[in-house]
Design an enzyme around this catalytic site. Structure first.
Site, PDB file in Angstrom:
ATOM      1  N   HIS A  10       5.466  37.405   7.103  1.00 22.07           N
ATOM      2  CA  HIS A  10       3.900  37.423   7.131  1.00 22.07           C
ATOM      3  C   HIS A  10       3.665  36.213   7.383  1.00 22.07           C
ATOM      4  CE1 HIS A  10       0.912  37.710   3.593  1.00 22.07           C
ATOM      5  NE2 HIS A  10       0.964  37.986   3.245  1.00 22.07           N
ATOM      6  N   ARG A  37      -7.526  36.535   2.655  1.00 27.12           N
ATOM      7  CA  ARG A  37      -8.311  36.403   4.257  1.00 27.12           C
ATOM      8  C   ARG A  37      -9.133  37.787   4.026  1.00 27.12           C
ATOM      9  NH1 ARG A  37      -4.192  37.785   7.127  1.00 27.12           N
ATOM     10  NH2 ARG A  37      -2.714  37.623   6.006  1.00 27.12           N
TER      11      ARG A  37
END
Lengths: 449, 634
Positions: free
Chosen positions: B253, B273
């Site tokens: 990740h 994000r």
């Protein structure tokens, strides 16, 4: 950057255990769980601790740190000074399995008792429509990570094994509130909350809210609104009394004691005990009634029975042991028993209580009294001062002041002794120890030191 | 000799995360007596840590979304190595599985018209993730947990016993599967394990076992995974003769915490994000614009202005490159740090503070706010976070039949992270929670139908196998004490992190394989102190044997696949290869090690192929493969 920290970790199982001291390395940014893991990897490979995510999301690593219910993974070492001893003990309300791991099955039993979400009739999956403002109230409660710290800290069950049957606890009050406030739940849960889950036993001290690592406003947003809804929709004294019948005599005893009638309290308690000799609530009431009358020897017979019947909860057993030691010591102080004959029992009971205690200081008052009856006055003064730093209730504070007053007088510091005694009596005028303590102080004052 | 506890069930589900609980619910609803066996307490599974959401093309926020778009995104994210049938089933069934959760009591965040709200995420063309703030996994676990409780309440009413039809065996670890034949033949007959609380051994006699044990992250040093993620299901399956595929594909990740050291690896959700957060390097540059690969060039913005315009007007702007699939973003961060443009603690900056008002951040990302405040003393509404890649997910797992979750061993099923194929070489964020629901249900159903078809003729448990399973599990107590399981575990994590991590090369993988051999022989000399009651040293010794097998699978497959794709990046073979796309690597046990074979990938049927345009497909596939498309299509 790294340093050696002093850790005291409770190790043992459901029969025996105690605090063990360790010196262990700590590095920058670490949390208590990191240090426990380092102990496992380097000193005690079989030290039992529950943990999963180490990110405050699963609620597995609940324990007590310096007596405070906390998540081990969310307690940073930087919150302590390098000199400070960090004491880690298992949750007190639940029986110990091993070391820091407790048997929390109580909570899963309670979960089973709360009826599940009742889906709206005639609304197909995919057709649910709810406004954000309406789901937010319940969403707050669904943040719960089931760490059970609120259950651990709740006084209704923390030291009262006997309340566990009737009381679901804060975790399940928020579950009930969540369902009650769910926009599409089709069941009314208000009456049940009071009758089946013991909502009425909560006296909203907000301790649960204080320990919640998710910041859920358990008391203000769940318990109080639920109590108000309960009052709005039902108040049926007959139903309320009916649900309390088995414990009625014990409660009557407590009421009598509150109104100062110790003899009546004794009678109520004994009447309940004729039906059920091990009833913890009634034993507690009888103990209080006898102590209030200064009948410490009989009180110690009751505390002995209570200790024999204490459940598996570490908190309840610790309290029973502490009560028993205290009753015997009061009897010794008042000259009602021969100290030599009972001292083995007192010492053993005190040790048992100490092993089960969350932190070393909680029994300081009892140790002080033990020193006092043995004439070790300096130790008695020191321990009672330590106890006074931790005392929260008026009565224990008053009691520890009595011990301090006697010790100081015996040590020749009569003015401070008198002032401690005076402070004690303002806190608790009817303290049954006061009379014998006064006469002890009088005798000690007469003897030249 | 200690007592052995015995139970008889129709279906035993190993693992109580999203996939395991959904499988168990299904088996119970099919009328099967079901046991759920889990290493932790009920409701603590790793699924609680999933933050972002569950991807399901419900079209609540953008009505153009549908299963075909979701299918396309999933195949792209996996670089076309996914089993097409799994991606198809997943895209088609995810909405029903999410809606079903609402009928169990889940409370997702809402749109203005009262439907389930959906959020943007990397690789998803439209806002698609059903979510609850940034704690969606917790909501899912609690919902499934409470559904099981509600089934137990029904059983209490109808059978007088809440556990009559479905029972949870918490803090119980399965160490061996039982069969009525040897490793290469025979059907599942049950499972053996131990209970942490008292060290008692337990035998489950059951014709069907569903593995739902999650991932393998605890073999890596920097990971977002919890302690349970030791590859138990992967290893149990292999030992029982099942096959694993895609094990070389491990997802790092892009955004894990990097400071303080003790929390390095803890996840920072992609929602940061999705909700507008951007990545910057030490020169304050939004570097992701430099890392958009050719295959994605068309879908991603080329200027900051266009990228910022996308949040409010996705119709006329392309997506910000911060929302590329995870493998791309993780590699980009890795390069920035390597080239000296990293943050002080060796990550890059993830900035939400300058992008959203403080209130909005606290509202949309409460767990992140809390996590940084508590663990790093960072207020994310005021300063940027420091983040870097962390081992997060394994795409590889048990090879299963897409429709039923059946492995090659009769009676053995798998679902969720411990199964393979669905995500190809790289999983999209949000596709895991929906995967758990879709394939958890299917595996529970598959297992129930298998039991139904067996009728009364159930495979028998061999007492000899039970005894030998028990001896193997107790072996660490007889070790000479020369080796400490914690030390071996730390060495394994360091090896995998350094040598089979985010960027790989031949010499390093070979070095890892030789270190794994050493670790395997050291593991045989582990000596455990104390007794069997809740003894973490003993538990780790047992889990270690699983981690070692699984790590060997990862390393061997990584060595063989000579290309870079998704969660497998070879420094010495930096390009994606059309020929390798047609190949799955399949792991089988051989001696006390692992054998890896090539196996052709199942071919996507023309009606699914034609959902893509030929240009795009030609970036992944050989001309040969495309020849089946009708002429002139797309």
């Amino acid at each position: 950057m790294g340093y050696k920290a002093r850790f005291r970790v409770w190790r043992g199982d459901d029969t025996d255990g105690g605090l063990e001291d360790f010196s262990v390395e700590v590095n920058e940014g670490e949390v208590v769980l990191d240090v426990i893991h380092r102990l496992q990897a380097t000193q005690t490979p079989d030290l039992a601790v529950r943990w999963n995510c180490k990110a405050g999301k699963c609620g597995s690593c609940s324990a007590e740190i310096n007596g405070q219910p906390r998540l081990l993974c969310m307690t940073r070492m930087s919150t302590f000074t390098e000199e400070q001893v960090v004491t880690v003990t298992p949750l007190r309300t639940f029986p110990v399995i091993k070391d820091l791991v407790t048997d929390v099955s109580f909570n899963y039993q309670k979960a089973l008792e709360v009826p599940a979400f009742a889906p709206p009739v005639g609304v197909a999956p995919g057709e649910y429509r709810m406004q954000q403002t309406d789901v937010e109230r319940s969403q707050e409660f669904r943040k719960c990570i089931e760490c059970f710290l609120c259950q651990d800290t709740c006084h209704v069950i923390r030291d009262h094994e006997d309340n566990k049957e009737a009381f679901a606890g804060p975790r399940f009050f928020i579950r009930l509130a969540e369902l009650d406030m769910h926009p599409l739940d089709s069941m009314d849960r208000k009456r049940r909350s009071q009758e089946q889950h013991g909502l009425g036993m909560c006296n909203i001290t907000k301790c649960c809210t204080e320990v919640c690592p998710e910041g859920i406003k358990i008391t203000d947003n769940a318990i109080i609104p639920m109590k108000e809804r309960v009052v709005d929709t039902m108040y049926d004294p007959v139903v309320w009394l009916g649900s309390r019948i088995p414990r009625r005599s014990a409660m009557a005893a407590n009421r009598a004691l509150d109104s100062g009638d110790a003899a009546a309290a004794e009678e109520h308690a004994r009447s309940r005990l004729r039906d059920k000799p091990s009833d913890a609530a009634a034993l507690g009431a009888l103990q209080d009634a006898l102590v209030a009358q200064g009948r410490f020897v009989e009180a110690s017979d009751v505390t002995r029975t209570k200790l024999e019947h204490a459940g598996r909860g570490r908190g309840a057993r610790q309290r029973a042991a502490a009560d028993h030691a205290w009753a015997l010591l009061c009897a010794a102080e008042a000259g009602q028993i021969d100290l030599d004959r009972y001292d083995d029992e007192i010492t053993a009971t005190l040790q048992q209580a100490q092993r089960l205690a969350s932190i070393g200081t909680v029994l300081a008052g009892t140790h002080a009294l033990h020193h006092l009856v043995h004439g070790r006055l300096a130790e008695a003064a020191e321990h009672s001062r330590e106890a006074l730093r931790w005392d929260r209730s008026r009565q224990t504070r008053a009691d520890d002041l009595v011990t301090l007053a006697e010790a100081l007088t015996g040590l020749g510091n009569r003015p401070e002794g008198e002032s401690a005694m005076a402070e004690s009596l303002t806190l608790w005028p009817a303290n049954p120890r006061a009379e014998s303590a006064r006469s002890n102080m009088h005798e000690m004052g007469l003897q030249p030191r | 000799m200690s007592e052995i506890e015995r139970h008889r069930y129709d279906v035993v589900v190993i693992g109580a995360g999203g996939a395991g609980l959904r499988a168990a619910i299904e088996a119970r609803m099919q009328g099967k007596r079901t046991a759920i066996v889990c290493k932790s307490l009920f409701g603590k599974a790793h699924t609680v840590m999933a933050e972002g959401g569950a991807a399901a093309a419900m079209g609540n926020v953008n009505p153009n979304d549908n299963w075909q778009v979701h299918f396309r995104d999933t195949m792209r994210g996996g670089k076309f190595l996914n089993h097409w049938r799994m991606a198809e089933l997943h895209a088609k069934e995810a909405p029903d599985r999410v809606w079903e959760l609402e009928s169990y009591g889940a409370l997702f965040d809402r749109t203005k018209d009262g439907k389930i709200s959906q959020r943007n995420f990397g690789g998803h063309e439209y806002p698609r993730l059903a979510h609850v703030g940034d704690r969606t996994g917790l909501e899912m676990i609690r919902t499934l947990q409470q559904k099981i409780v509600s089934l137990q309440q029904e059983d209490q009413r109808s059978h007088g016993d809440a556990q009559a039809m479905i029972r949870v065996f918490a803090e119980t670890t399965i160490t061996s599967l039982l069969k009525d034949g040897d490793q290469s033949s025979g059907r599942i007959s049950g499972a053996v394990g131990y209970t942490r609380e008292n060290g008692t051994f337990v035998v489950f006699e059951a014709p069907a076992v569903v593995l739902a044990t999650g991932g393998i992250g605890k073999s890596f040093k920097v990971t977002s995974n919890s302690w349970e993620y030791t590859g138990d299901g992967h290893a149990l399956a292999m030992k029982a003769g099942a096959t694993l595929l895609n094990m070389e594909f491990v997802q790092f990740h892009p955004t894990g915490m990097v400071w303080p050291p003790s929390v390095k690896g803890i996840l920072v959700t992609e929602s940061v994000r999705g909700d507008g957060g951007v990545l910057r390097n030490s020169e304050d540059k939004r570097f992701m614009f430099d890392y958009v690969p050719a295959v994605f060039r068309k879908q991603y913005a080329e200027t900051e202005e266009e990228a910022d315009g996308w949040y409010d007007d996705p119709g006329s702007n392309r997506r910000p490159p911060e929302l590329l699939p995870r493998d791309e973003v993780a590699r980009a961060i890795n390069s920035e740090v390597k080239e000296g443009r990293g943050s002080p603690s060796g990550g890059v900056f993830l900035d939400i503070a300058s992008r959203l008002p403080a209130d909005a951040i606290r509202k949309k990302l409460p767990s992140m706010y809390h996590q940084f405040k508590e663990l790093a003393d960072v207020d994310i509404t005021k300063e940027p976070m420091e983040v870097g890649p962390t081992c997060h997910y394994v795409m590889g797992g048990v090879e299963v039949d897409p429709d039923t979750g059946a492995s090659v061993v009769p009676g053995l099923f798998a679902a969720g992270e411990c199964s393979g194929g669905m995500h190809g070489s790289n999983r999209l964020g949000g596709n895991s929670l929906s995967d758990l629901l879709v394939f958890g249900r299917r595996a529970g159903l598959g297992a129930s139908q298998y039991v139904e078809a067996l009728g009364a003729a159930r495979p028998a448990v061999s007492e000899r196998d039970v005894e030998s399973a028990r001896r193997t599990a107790e072996a660490p107590f007889d070790g000479d004490g020369g080796e400490n399981p914690y030390t071996i575990h730390a060495d394994l994590q360091q090896t995998m992190n350094d040598l089979v991590g985010i960027i790989r090369k031949r010499e390093e993988i070979e070095e890892a394989l030789s270190r794994l051999e050493e670790l395997k022989s050291r593991a045989k000399r582990i000596g455990v102190q104390g007794d069997k009651i809740f003894n973490p040293g003993w538990h780790l010794a047992i889990d270690l044997s699983n981690m070692l097998i699984v790590s060997e699978c990862v390393a061997r497959a990584a060595l063989i696949r000579e290309e870079s794709r998704g969660g497998h990046t070879r420094d010495d073979f930096p390009d994606m290869s059309d020929e390798w796309r047609k190949v799955n690597l399949v792991c089988r046990p051989e001696g006390d090690g692992v054998r890896v074979d090539k196996q052709p990938l199942s071919t996507m049927p023309p009606e699914l192929l034609s959902l893509f345009d030929r240009d795009e497909l030609s970036k992944y596939m050989t001309e040969d493969e495309l020849s089946i498309l009708p002429e002139g299509k797309a």
